[in-house]
Write an enzyme that holds these catalytic residues in place. Structure first.
Site, PDB file in Angstrom:
ATOM      1  N   HIS A   1       0.051   4.215   4.055  1.00 48.78           N
ATOM      2  CA  HIS A   1      -0.590   5.381   3.559  1.00 48.78           C
ATOM      3  C   HIS A   1      -0.095   6.702   2.791  1.00 48.78           C
ATOM      4  CE1 HIS A   1      -3.795   2.221   3.394  1.00 48.78           C
ATOM      5  NE2 HIS A   1      -2.968   1.693   3.505  1.00 48.78           N
TER       6      HIS A   1
ATOM      7  N   SER B   1       0.917  -0.968   0.083  1.00 52.68           N
ATOM      8  CA  SER B   1       0.087  -0.429   0.004  1.00 52.68           C
ATOM      9  C   SER B   1       1.070   1.106  -0.121  1.00 52.68           C
ATOM     10  CB  SER B   1      -0.830  -0.465   1.291  1.00 52.68           C
ATOM     11  OG  SER B   1      -1.831  -1.076   1.177  1.00 52.68           O
TER      12      SER B   1
END
Length: 292
Positions: free
Chosen positions: A234, A182
Protein backbone atom coordinates in the site's frame (compact mmCIF):
# COMPACT_ATOMS: atom_id res chain seq x y z
CA UNK A 1 -24.81 69.95 -32.63
CA UNK A 2 -25.11 67.29 -29.97
CA UNK A 3 -22.41 65.16 -31.61
CA UNK A 4 -19.26 64.17 -29.71
CA UNK A 5 -16.07 65.59 -31.13
CA UNK A 6 -13.85 63.16 -33.06
CA UNK A 7 -11.12 63.60 -30.43
CA UNK A 8 -11.30 62.79 -26.73
CA UNK A 9 -10.44 65.35 -24.12
CA UNK A 10 -8.71 64.52 -20.85
CA UNK A 11 -11.92 65.09 -18.90
CA UNK A 12 -13.89 62.72 -21.14
CA UNK A 13 -11.11 60.12 -20.98
CA UNK A 14 -11.26 60.20 -17.20
CA UNK A 15 -15.05 59.95 -17.21
CA UNK A 16 -15.23 57.20 -19.84
CA UNK A 17 -12.14 54.98 -19.43
CA UNK A 18 -11.61 52.41 -22.17
CA UNK A 19 -12.98 48.99 -21.27
CA UNK A 20 -10.42 46.31 -20.45
CA UNK A 21 -9.86 43.67 -23.08
CA UNK A 22 -12.01 40.58 -22.58
CA UNK A 23 -10.37 37.60 -20.97
CA UNK A 24 -10.44 34.34 -22.85
CA UNK A 25 -11.71 31.32 -20.94
CA UNK A 26 -11.03 27.99 -22.66
CA UNK A 27 -13.76 25.47 -23.06
CA UNK A 28 -13.93 22.78 -20.36
CA UNK A 29 -12.19 19.57 -21.48
CA UNK A 30 -14.37 16.85 -22.87
CA UNK A 31 -14.62 13.70 -20.78
CA UNK A 32 -13.22 10.41 -22.02
CA UNK A 33 -15.34 7.29 -22.24
CA UNK A 34 -13.87 4.89 -19.67
CA UNK A 35 -13.10 1.42 -20.98
CA UNK A 36 -9.70 0.50 -19.54
CA UNK A 37 -10.81 0.48 -15.88
CA UNK A 38 -13.85 -1.75 -16.63
CA UNK A 39 -11.50 -4.01 -18.61
CA UNK A 40 -9.15 -4.28 -15.60
CA UNK A 41 -12.21 -5.06 -13.46
CA UNK A 42 -13.24 -7.89 -15.78
CA UNK A 43 -9.68 -9.24 -15.91
CA UNK A 44 -9.44 -9.38 -12.10
CA UNK A 45 -12.79 -11.13 -11.74
CA UNK A 46 -11.92 -13.60 -14.51
CA UNK A 47 -8.58 -14.41 -12.89
CA UNK A 48 -10.28 -15.07 -9.55
CA UNK A 49 -12.82 -17.41 -11.17
CA UNK A 50 -10.00 -19.23 -12.96
CA UNK A 51 -7.99 -19.52 -9.75
CA UNK A 52 -10.99 -21.12 -8.00
CA UNK A 53 -11.44 -23.52 -10.94
CA UNK A 54 -7.77 -24.47 -10.84
CA UNK A 55 -7.85 -24.78 -7.06
CA UNK A 56 -10.68 -27.40 -7.13
CA UNK A 57 -10.82 -27.86 -3.38
CA UNK A 58 -13.10 -30.99 -3.41
CA UNK A 59 -10.52 -32.88 -5.48
CA UNK A 60 -7.69 -32.26 -3.00
CA UNK A 61 -9.47 -32.25 0.35
CA UNK A 62 -12.45 -33.93 1.93
CA UNK A 63 -15.67 -32.44 0.58
CA UNK A 64 -16.86 -31.77 4.11
CA UNK A 65 -13.82 -29.60 4.80
CA UNK A 66 -14.33 -27.34 1.79
CA UNK A 67 -16.79 -24.47 2.13
CA UNK A 68 -20.05 -24.45 0.11
CA UNK A 69 -19.20 -27.63 -1.77
CA UNK A 70 -22.81 -28.49 -2.55
CA UNK A 71 -23.57 -25.04 -3.93
CA UNK A 72 -20.30 -24.32 -5.76
CA UNK A 73 -18.90 -27.73 -6.60
CA UNK A 74 -15.45 -27.33 -8.18
CA UNK A 75 -15.38 -23.68 -7.17
CA UNK A 76 -15.74 -24.42 -3.45
CA UNK A 77 -13.59 -22.37 -1.09
CA UNK A 78 -10.71 -23.60 1.01
CA UNK A 79 -11.42 -24.30 4.72
CA UNK A 80 -11.94 -21.17 6.77
CA UNK A 81 -8.96 -21.88 9.00
CA UNK A 82 -6.71 -21.94 5.92
CA UNK A 83 -8.16 -18.96 4.06
CA UNK A 84 -10.59 -16.75 6.03
CA UNK A 85 -11.14 -14.53 2.96
CA UNK A 86 -13.08 -17.25 1.10
CA UNK A 87 -10.67 -18.07 -1.66
CA UNK A 88 -8.15 -20.55 -3.08
CA UNK A 89 -5.13 -22.09 -1.41
CA UNK A 90 -1.70 -20.52 -1.15
CA UNK A 91 -0.20 -23.10 -3.49
CA UNK A 92 -2.72 -22.22 -6.21
CA UNK A 93 -1.96 -18.51 -5.92
CA UNK A 94 1.76 -19.25 -6.01
CA UNK A 95 1.30 -21.33 -9.15
CA UNK A 96 -0.62 -18.51 -10.89
CA UNK A 97 2.00 -15.85 -10.14
CA UNK A 98 1.74 -14.60 -6.56
CA UNK A 99 4.61 -12.45 -5.33
CA UNK A 100 7.09 -14.44 -3.28
CA UNK A 101 10.54 -13.21 -2.31
CA UNK A 102 12.47 -16.43 -2.90
CA UNK A 103 10.92 -17.01 -6.32
CA UNK A 104 11.74 -13.46 -7.43
CA UNK A 105 15.23 -13.17 -5.99
CA UNK A 106 16.61 -16.70 -6.32
CA UNK A 107 14.52 -18.27 -9.12
CA UNK A 108 14.69 -15.19 -11.37
CA UNK A 109 10.92 -14.69 -11.83
CA UNK A 110 10.45 -10.90 -11.99
CA UNK A 111 7.18 -11.29 -13.90
CA UNK A 112 5.52 -11.90 -10.54
CA UNK A 113 5.74 -8.14 -9.88
CA UNK A 114 2.94 -7.72 -12.43
CA UNK A 115 0.96 -10.98 -12.22
CA UNK A 116 0.35 -10.59 -8.49
CA UNK A 117 -1.66 -7.43 -9.25
CA UNK A 118 -4.39 -9.51 -10.92
CA UNK A 119 -4.71 -12.18 -8.23
CA UNK A 120 -6.80 -12.00 -5.06
CA UNK A 121 -6.82 -14.09 -1.92
CA UNK A 122 -10.60 -14.37 -1.64
CA UNK A 123 -14.05 -12.99 -2.35
CA UNK A 124 -13.77 -10.41 0.44
CA UNK A 125 -10.42 -9.22 -0.90
CA UNK A 126 -11.73 -9.07 -4.48
CA UNK A 127 -14.91 -7.15 -3.65
CA UNK A 128 -13.07 -4.55 -1.58
CA UNK A 129 -10.49 -3.88 -4.29
CA UNK A 130 -12.92 -3.89 -7.21
CA UNK A 131 -15.27 -1.47 -5.47
CA UNK A 132 -12.36 0.90 -4.92
CA UNK A 133 -11.21 0.44 -8.52
CA UNK A 134 -14.58 1.41 -9.98
CA UNK A 135 -15.10 4.25 -7.50
CA UNK A 136 -11.70 5.85 -8.09
CA UNK A 137 -10.53 4.62 -11.49
CA UNK A 138 -13.60 5.43 -13.58
CA UNK A 139 -13.57 9.09 -12.57
CA UNK A 140 -9.85 9.42 -13.21
CA UNK A 141 -10.12 7.80 -16.63
CA UNK A 142 -12.98 10.11 -17.56
CA UNK A 143 -10.85 13.11 -16.66
CA UNK A 144 -7.41 12.09 -17.94
CA UNK A 145 -7.91 9.28 -20.46
CA UNK A 146 -6.96 5.62 -20.57
CA UNK A 147 -3.29 6.11 -21.50
CA UNK A 148 -2.25 8.14 -18.46
CA UNK A 149 -4.41 6.19 -16.02
CA UNK A 150 -3.26 2.85 -17.40
CA UNK A 151 0.38 3.91 -17.11
CA UNK A 152 -0.21 5.23 -13.61
CA UNK A 153 -2.01 2.04 -12.55
CA UNK A 154 0.71 -0.30 -13.76
CA UNK A 155 3.65 1.73 -12.45
CA UNK A 156 1.99 2.19 -9.06
CA UNK A 157 1.29 -1.52 -8.79
CA UNK A 158 4.88 -2.26 -9.77
CA UNK A 159 6.16 0.18 -7.14
CA UNK A 160 3.98 -1.47 -4.51
CA UNK A 161 5.33 -4.89 -5.47
CA UNK A 162 8.91 -3.65 -5.21
CA UNK A 163 8.45 -2.40 -1.67
CA UNK A 164 6.41 -5.45 -0.75
CA UNK A 165 9.06 -7.96 -1.78
CA UNK A 166 11.55 -6.26 0.55
CA UNK A 167 9.29 -6.88 3.56
CA UNK A 168 8.01 -10.36 2.74
CA UNK A 169 9.04 -12.93 5.33
CA UNK A 170 11.09 -15.81 4.05
CA UNK A 171 12.26 -18.76 6.09
CA UNK A 172 12.71 -22.48 5.73
CA UNK A 173 9.25 -23.16 7.20
CA UNK A 174 6.93 -20.32 6.26
CA UNK A 175 6.88 -18.59 2.88
CA UNK A 176 4.74 -15.46 2.75
CA UNK A 177 3.13 -14.44 -0.54
CA UNK A 178 1.48 -11.21 -1.62
CA UNK A 179 -1.42 -10.77 -4.06
CA UNK A 180 -3.93 -8.09 -4.92
CA UNK A 181 -4.38 -4.81 -6.75
CA UNK A 182 -4.06 -2.77 -3.55
CA UNK A 183 -0.71 -1.23 -4.53
CA UNK A 184 -2.10 0.05 -7.83
CA UNK A 185 -5.26 1.34 -6.14
CA UNK A 186 -3.25 3.21 -3.53
CA UNK A 187 -1.27 4.65 -6.42
CA UNK A 188 -4.50 6.09 -7.81
CA UNK A 189 -5.25 7.58 -4.38
CA UNK A 190 -1.78 9.10 -4.21
CA UNK A 191 -2.14 10.55 -7.70
CA UNK A 192 -5.44 12.15 -6.68
CA UNK A 193 -3.65 13.93 -3.85
CA UNK A 194 -0.84 15.20 -6.07
CA UNK A 195 -3.36 16.22 -8.74
CA UNK A 196 -5.26 18.22 -6.14
CA UNK A 197 -2.08 20.02 -5.06
CA UNK A 198 -0.96 20.68 -8.64
CA UNK A 199 -4.33 21.99 -9.86
CA UNK A 200 -5.17 23.77 -6.59
CA UNK A 201 -6.38 26.96 -8.28
CA UNK A 202 -9.21 25.35 -10.25
CA UNK A 203 -10.94 23.73 -7.25
CA UNK A 204 -13.84 25.62 -5.72
CA UNK A 205 -13.90 23.95 -2.27
CA UNK A 206 -10.18 23.46 -1.81
CA UNK A 207 -10.02 22.69 1.91
CA UNK A 208 -13.03 20.36 1.83
CA UNK A 209 -11.56 18.37 -1.07
CA UNK A 210 -8.15 18.14 0.60
CA UNK A 211 -9.51 17.11 4.02
CA UNK A 212 -11.85 14.46 2.61
CA UNK A 213 -9.08 12.97 0.47
CA UNK A 214 -6.59 12.90 3.36
CA UNK A 215 -9.17 11.20 5.60
CA UNK A 216 -9.87 8.52 2.97
CA UNK A 217 -6.15 7.88 2.49
CA UNK A 218 -5.57 7.73 6.25
CA UNK A 219 -8.37 5.23 6.79
CA UNK A 220 -7.12 3.00 4.00
CA UNK A 221 -3.58 3.05 5.35
CA UNK A 222 -4.88 2.27 8.85
CA UNK A 223 -6.66 -0.82 7.52
CA UNK A 224 -3.29 -1.97 6.21
CA UNK A 225 -2.04 -2.58 9.76
CA UNK A 226 -4.55 -5.39 10.29
CA UNK A 227 -3.20 -8.98 10.32
CA UNK A 228 -2.58 -10.68 6.95
CA UNK A 229 -2.58 -7.31 5.14
CA UNK A 230 0.51 -6.27 3.17
CA UNK A 231 0.75 -2.60 4.11
CA UNK A 232 4.16 -2.24 2.47
CA UNK A 233 2.51 -2.70 -0.93
CA UNK A 234 0.00 0.00 0.00
CA UNK A 235 2.72 2.46 0.98
CA UNK A 236 4.89 1.67 -2.04
CA UNK A 237 2.01 2.08 -4.46
CA UNK A 238 0.85 5.28 -2.77
CA UNK A 239 4.30 6.90 -2.98
CA UNK A 240 4.76 5.87 -6.61
CA UNK A 241 1.33 7.20 -7.58
CA UNK A 242 1.82 10.40 -5.59
CA UNK A 243 5.06 11.30 -7.36
CA UNK A 244 3.86 10.21 -10.80
CA UNK A 245 0.65 12.21 -10.39
CA UNK A 246 2.61 15.47 -10.44
CA UNK A 247 3.69 14.67 -14.00
CA UNK A 248 0.92 12.55 -15.51
CA UNK A 249 -2.19 14.30 -14.17
CA UNK A 250 -1.67 17.86 -15.35
CA UNK A 251 -4.91 19.63 -16.23
CA UNK A 252 -5.06 22.28 -19.00
CA UNK A 253 -5.56 25.58 -17.20
CA UNK A 254 -5.91 29.15 -18.43
CA UNK A 255 -2.19 29.69 -18.85
CA UNK A 256 -1.73 26.56 -20.92
CA UNK A 257 -3.80 27.64 -23.95
CA UNK A 258 -1.78 28.06 -27.11
CA UNK A 259 -1.73 31.62 -28.44
CA UNK A 260 -2.99 30.55 -31.87
CA UNK A 261 -6.26 29.30 -30.33
CA UNK A 262 -7.05 32.65 -28.66
CA UNK A 263 -9.43 34.92 -30.63
CA UNK A 264 -8.11 38.33 -31.65
CA UNK A 265 -8.79 41.09 -29.14
CA UNK A 266 -8.68 38.76 -26.14
CA UNK A 267 -6.12 38.95 -23.42
CA UNK A 268 -4.74 35.99 -21.49
CA UNK A 269 -1.98 35.45 -18.99
CA UNK A 270 0.56 32.85 -19.90
CA UNK A 271 2.33 30.42 -17.62
CA UNK A 272 4.89 27.77 -18.24
CA UNK A 273 3.28 24.38 -18.69
CA UNK A 274 5.69 22.52 -16.42
CA UNK A 275 7.40 23.72 -13.29
CA UNK A 276 10.77 22.71 -11.95
CA UNK A 277 9.36 20.62 -9.09
CA UNK A 278 7.44 18.42 -11.53
CA UNK A 279 10.67 17.34 -13.19
CA UNK A 280 12.10 16.76 -9.69
CA UNK A 281 9.18 14.50 -8.74
CA UNK A 282 9.51 12.62 -12.05
CA UNK A 283 13.19 11.86 -11.44
CA UNK A 284 12.50 10.98 -7.78
CA UNK A 285 9.68 8.60 -8.72
CA UNK A 286 11.89 6.83 -11.26
CA UNK A 287 14.63 6.43 -8.66
CA UNK A 288 12.14 4.94 -6.16
CA UNK A 289 10.81 2.52 -8.78
CA UNK A 290 14.32 1.41 -9.77
CA UNK A 291 15.72 1.05 -6.25
CA UNK A 292 12.54 -0.38 -4.74
Amino acid sequence: MGKRPPYTTDIEAARYPPPPPPTFRPQPPTQWTPWLVPLIFVANVAMFVYSMYLNDCPSHLDKDECLFTQQLGTFAFQPFKENPLLGPSTSTLRKLGALEKDLVVYDNEPWRFVTCMFLHAGVVHLLANMFSLLFIGVRLEQEFGFLRIGLLYMLSGFGGSLLSVLHLKHSAIVQTISVGASGALFGLLGSMLSELLTNWTIYANKCAALISLVVIIGLNLAVGFLPHVDNSAHIGGFLAGFFLGFVLLMRPQYGYVNRKYIPSGYDIKRKSKYRWYQYFFLVLSLIILLLG
